[in-house]
Motif scaffolding. Structure first.
Motif, PDB file in Angstrom:
ATOM      1  N   THR A  37     -23.719  43.109  28.830  1.00 28.64           N
ATOM      2  CA  THR A  37     -24.777  42.945  27.836  1.00 28.64           C
ATOM      3  C   THR A  37     -24.163  42.399  26.555  1.00 28.64           C
ATOM      4  OG1 THR A  37     -26.546  44.037  26.603  1.00 28.64           O
ATOM      5  CG2 THR A  37     -24.578  45.336  27.007  1.00 28.64           C
ATOM      6  N   THR A  38     -24.963  41.695  25.787  1.00 32.87           N
ATOM      7  CA  THR A  38     -24.488  41.201  24.492  1.00 32.87           C
ATOM      8  C   THR A  38     -25.034  42.062  23.353  1.00 32.87           C
ATOM      9  OG1 THR A  38     -26.326  39.629  24.338  1.00 32.87           O
ATOM     10  CG2 THR A  38     -24.265  38.829  25.311  1.00 32.87           C
ATOM     11  N   ASN A  39     -25.875  43.033  23.683  1.00 30.97           N
ATOM     12  CA  ASN A  39     -26.454  43.920  22.659  1.00 30.97           C
ATOM     13  C   ASN A  39     -25.363  44.695  21.932  1.00 30.97           C
ATOM     14  OD1 ASN A  39     -29.004  43.110  23.353  1.00 30.97           O
ATOM     15  ND2 ASN A  39     -29.409  44.866  24.674  1.00 30.97           N
ATOM     16  N   GLY A  40     -25.432  44.705  20.608  1.00 31.75           N
ATOM     17  CA  GLY A  40     -24.482  45.452  19.806  1.00 31.75           C
ATOM     18  C   GLY A  40     -23.104  44.839  19.721  1.00 31.75           C
ATOM     19  N   ARG A  41     -22.927  43.661  20.235  1.00 30.74           N
ATOM     20  CA  ARG A  41     -21.645  42.966  20.267  1.00 30.74           C
ATOM     21  C   ARG A  41     -21.403  42.184  18.996  1.00 30.74           C
ATOM     22  NH1 ARG A  41     -17.306  43.395  23.890  1.00 30.74           N
ATOM     23  NH2 ARG A  41     -18.383  43.865  25.763  1.00 30.74           N
ATOM     24  N   GLU A  42     -20.164  42.112  18.554  1.00 26.68           N
ATOM     25  CA  GLU A  42     -19.769  41.245  17.447  1.00 26.68           C
ATOM     26  C   GLU A  42     -19.183  39.974  18.059  1.00 26.68           C
ATOM     27  OE1 GLU A  42     -18.065  43.378  13.683  1.00 26.68           O
ATOM     28  OE2 GLU A  42     -17.177  44.262  15.494  1.00 26.68           O
ATOM     29  N   PHE A  43     -19.705  38.818  17.628  1.00 20.14           N
ATOM     30  CA  PHE A  43     -19.215  37.528  18.115  1.00 20.14           C
ATOM     31  C   PHE A  43     -18.620  36.722  16.972  1.00 20.14           C
ATOM     32  CE2 PHE A  43     -22.270  38.680  21.382  1.00 20.14           C
ATOM     33  CZ  PHE A  43     -21.531  38.425  22.535  1.00 20.14           C
ATOM     34  N   PHE A  44     -17.622  35.923  17.318  1.00 16.54           N
ATOM     35  CA  PHE A  44     -16.878  35.143  16.340  1.00 16.54           C
ATOM     36  C   PHE A  44     -16.578  33.757  16.894  1.00 16.54           C
ATOM     37  CE2 PHE A  44     -15.802  39.593  16.002  1.00 16.54           C
ATOM     38  CZ  PHE A  44     -15.894  39.853  14.649  1.00 16.54           C
ATOM     39  N   GLY A  45     -16.345  32.832  15.997  1.00 18.50           N
ATOM     40  CA  GLY A  45     -15.793  31.532  16.335  1.00 18.50           C
ATOM     41  C   GLY A  45     -14.497  31.393  15.563  1.00 18.50           C
ATOM     42  N   ILE A  46     -13.447  30.986  16.242  1.00 17.95           N
ATOM     43  CA  ILE A  46     -12.128  30.833  15.609  1.00 17.95           C
ATOM     44  C   ILE A  46     -11.688  29.398  15.861  1.00 17.95           C
ATOM     45  CG2 ILE A  46      -9.722  31.615  15.614  1.00 17.95           C
ATOM     46  CD1 ILE A  46     -10.916  34.255  16.973  1.00 17.95           C
ATOM     47  N   SER A  47     -11.342  28.686  14.803  1.00 22.23           N
ATOM     48  CA  SER A  47     -10.916  27.296  14.980  1.00 22.23           C
ATOM     49  C   SER A  47      -9.744  26.962  14.079  1.00 22.23           C
ATOM     50  CB  SER A  47     -12.091  26.343  14.728  1.00 22.23           C
ATOM     51  OG  SER A  47     -12.586  26.489  13.419  1.00 22.23           O
ATOM     52  N   ARG A  88     -21.862  32.713   3.070  1.00 22.48           N
ATOM     53  CA  ARG A  88     -22.856  33.098   4.075  1.00 22.48           C
ATOM     54  C   ARG A  88     -23.868  31.971   4.233  1.00 22.48           C
ATOM     55  NH1 ARG A  88     -25.143  38.886   5.100  1.00 22.48           N
ATOM     56  NH2 ARG A  88     -26.666  38.429   6.719  1.00 22.48           N
ATOM     57  N   LEU A  89     -24.132  31.611   5.497  1.00 26.84           N
ATOM     58  CA  LEU A  89     -25.119  30.587   5.820  1.00 26.84           C
ATOM     59  C   LEU A  89     -26.317  31.267   6.481  1.00 26.84           C
ATOM     60  CD1 LEU A  89     -22.795  27.845   7.357  1.00 26.84           C
ATOM     61  CD2 LEU A  89     -23.471  28.158   4.972  1.00 26.84           C
ATOM     62  N   LYS A  90     -27.468  31.156   5.865  1.00 28.01           N
ATOM     63  CA  LYS A  90     -28.694  31.720   6.430  1.00 28.01           C
ATOM     64  C   LYS A  90     -29.361  30.665   7.312  1.00 28.01           C
ATOM     65  CE  LYS A  90     -29.577  35.094   2.857  1.00 28.01           C
ATOM     66  NZ  LYS A  90     -29.375  36.293   3.618  1.00 28.01           N
ATOM     67  N   ASP A  91     -29.876  31.105   8.456  1.00 31.75           N
ATOM     68  CA  ASP A  91     -30.531  30.189   9.403  1.00 31.75           C
ATOM     69  C   ASP A  91     -29.689  28.945   9.658  1.00 31.75           C
ATOM     70  OD1 ASP A  91     -32.868  31.660   9.971  1.00 31.75           O
ATOM     71  OD2 ASP A  91     -33.760  31.024   8.068  1.00 31.75           O
ATOM     72  N   TRP A  92     -28.414  29.144   9.940  1.00 30.21           N
ATOM     73  CA  TRP A  92     -27.478  28.031  10.069  1.00 30.21           C
ATOM     74  C   TRP A  92     -27.859  27.045  11.174  1.00 30.21           C
ATOM     75  CZ3 TRP A  92     -24.525  27.226  14.455  1.00 30.21           C
ATOM     76  CH2 TRP A  92     -24.504  28.271  15.394  1.00 30.21           C
ATOM     77  N   ARG A  93     -28.589  27.481  12.159  1.00 28.64           N
ATOM     78  CA  ARG A  93     -28.956  26.572  13.263  1.00 28.64           C
ATOM     79  C   ARG A  93     -29.961  25.504  12.832  1.00 28.64           C
ATOM     80  NH1 ARG A  93     -26.849  27.794  18.136  1.00 28.64           N
ATOM     81  NH2 ARG A  93     -26.174  29.920  18.487  1.00 28.64           N
ATOM     82  N   THR A  94     -30.649  25.705  11.686  1.00 21.20           N
ATOM     83  CA  THR A  94     -31.603  24.696  11.212  1.00 21.20           C
ATOM     84  C   THR A  94     -30.892  23.447  10.706  1.00 21.20           C
ATOM     85  OG1 THR A  94     -31.686  25.660   8.996  1.00 21.20           O
ATOM     86  CG2 THR A  94     -33.341  26.425  10.589  1.00 21.20           C
ATOM     87  N   ASP A  95     -29.615  23.585  10.333  1.00 17.53           N
ATOM     88  CA  ASP A  95     -28.814  22.450   9.877  1.00 17.53           C
ATOM     89  C   ASP A  95     -27.353  22.739  10.182  1.00 17.53           C
ATOM     90  OD1 ASP A  95     -27.634  20.274   8.660  1.00 17.53           O
ATOM     91  OD2 ASP A  95     -28.140  20.882   6.615  1.00 17.53           O
ATOM     92  N   ASN A 124     -26.887  39.118  12.268  1.00 15.33           N
ATOM     93  CA  ASN A 124     -28.345  39.152  12.509  1.00 15.33           C
ATOM     94  C   ASN A 124     -28.734  38.458  13.809  1.00 15.33           C
ATOM     95  OD1 ASN A 124     -28.489  40.361   9.990  1.00 15.33           O
ATOM     96  ND2 ASN A 124     -28.989  38.456   8.955  1.00 15.33           N
ATOM     97  N   ASN A 125     -28.109  38.866  14.911  1.00 18.41           N
ATOM     98  CA  ASN A 125     -28.382  38.244  16.221  1.00 18.41           C
ATOM     99  C   ASN A 125     -28.191  36.741  16.183  1.00 18.41           C
ATOM    100  OD1 ASN A 125     -28.977  40.641  17.607  1.00 18.41           O
ATOM    101  ND2 ASN A 125     -31.025  40.666  16.707  1.00 18.41           N
ATOM    102  N   ASP A 126     -27.136  36.292  15.529  1.00 16.43           N
ATOM    103  CA  ASP A 126     -26.741  34.883  15.481  1.00 16.43           C
ATOM    104  C   ASP A 126     -27.622  34.041  14.558  1.00 16.43           C
ATOM    105  OD1 ASP A 126     -25.033  32.785  16.192  1.00 16.43           O
ATOM    106  OD2 ASP A 126     -26.297  32.179  17.857  1.00 16.43           O
ATOM    107  N   LYS A 127     -28.481  34.673  13.787  1.00 17.00           N
ATOM    108  CA  LYS A 127     -29.332  33.917  12.871  1.00 17.00           C
ATOM    109  C   LYS A 127     -28.543  33.437  11.655  1.00 17.00           C
ATOM    110  CE  LYS A 127     -33.618  34.085  10.375  1.00 17.00           C
ATOM    111  NZ  LYS A 127     -34.763  34.709   9.910  1.00 17.00           N
TER     112      LYS A 127
END
Length: 136
Positions: A37-47, A88-95, A124-127
């Motif tokens: 499950t992905t519920n309650g998981r912390e996800f990251f991107g490392i580059s 912090r980027l809010k609604d990052w998927r919009t741009d 916030n669930n990837d928001k």
């Protein structure tokens, strides 16, 4: 930009994207497929850039128990506690272009750890996304 302090190390396991940025969604899909499950998981991107200047991107999840990464056959990485410059980027998927622009700005900080990496912390669930670079 503001200073962000990470008060504890975070051990993550990851899937490396086959290309940047095109391979990022597939890397996260592969990572998610390993998890019950992905519920309650912390996800990251490392580059970070490799010696040729190509960007290496790792889709990562925090371990929920010691040895979890090895259980799934993944390599691990330790996000070290310390001070970061952040935005912090809010609604990052919009741009999605704002992610790269934000990291370019963060990477110009005078106290940047030149041996560091770019860290995306999904909220916030990837928001929302917190973009971070480690400081010296």
């Amino acid at each position: 930009m503001e200073k962000y302090s990470l008060d504890k190390d975070i051990k993550v396991f990851y899937v490396t994207a086959t290309s940047f940025p095109e391979g990022i969604p597939a890397a996260f899909q592969q990572l998610h497929s390993l998890l019950p499950t992905t519920n309650g998981r912390e996800f990251f991107g490392i580059s970070y850039p490799n010696p040729k200047g190509e960007i290496i991107y790792k889709a990562a999840a925090a371990e929920s128990f010691p040895g979890e990464g090895e259980k799934y056959g993944c390599e691990t990485f330790l996000i070290k506690k310390g001070d970061f410059m952040s935005e912090r980027l809010k609604d990052w998927r919009t741009d999605e272009m704002m992610v790269g622009q934000t990291f370019q700005k963060l990477l110009s900080h005078p106290d940047l750890n030149r041996n560091g990496y770019c860290l995306e912390m999904f909220l916030n669930n990837d928001k929302d996304m917190l973009c971070l670079v480690p400081l010296v």
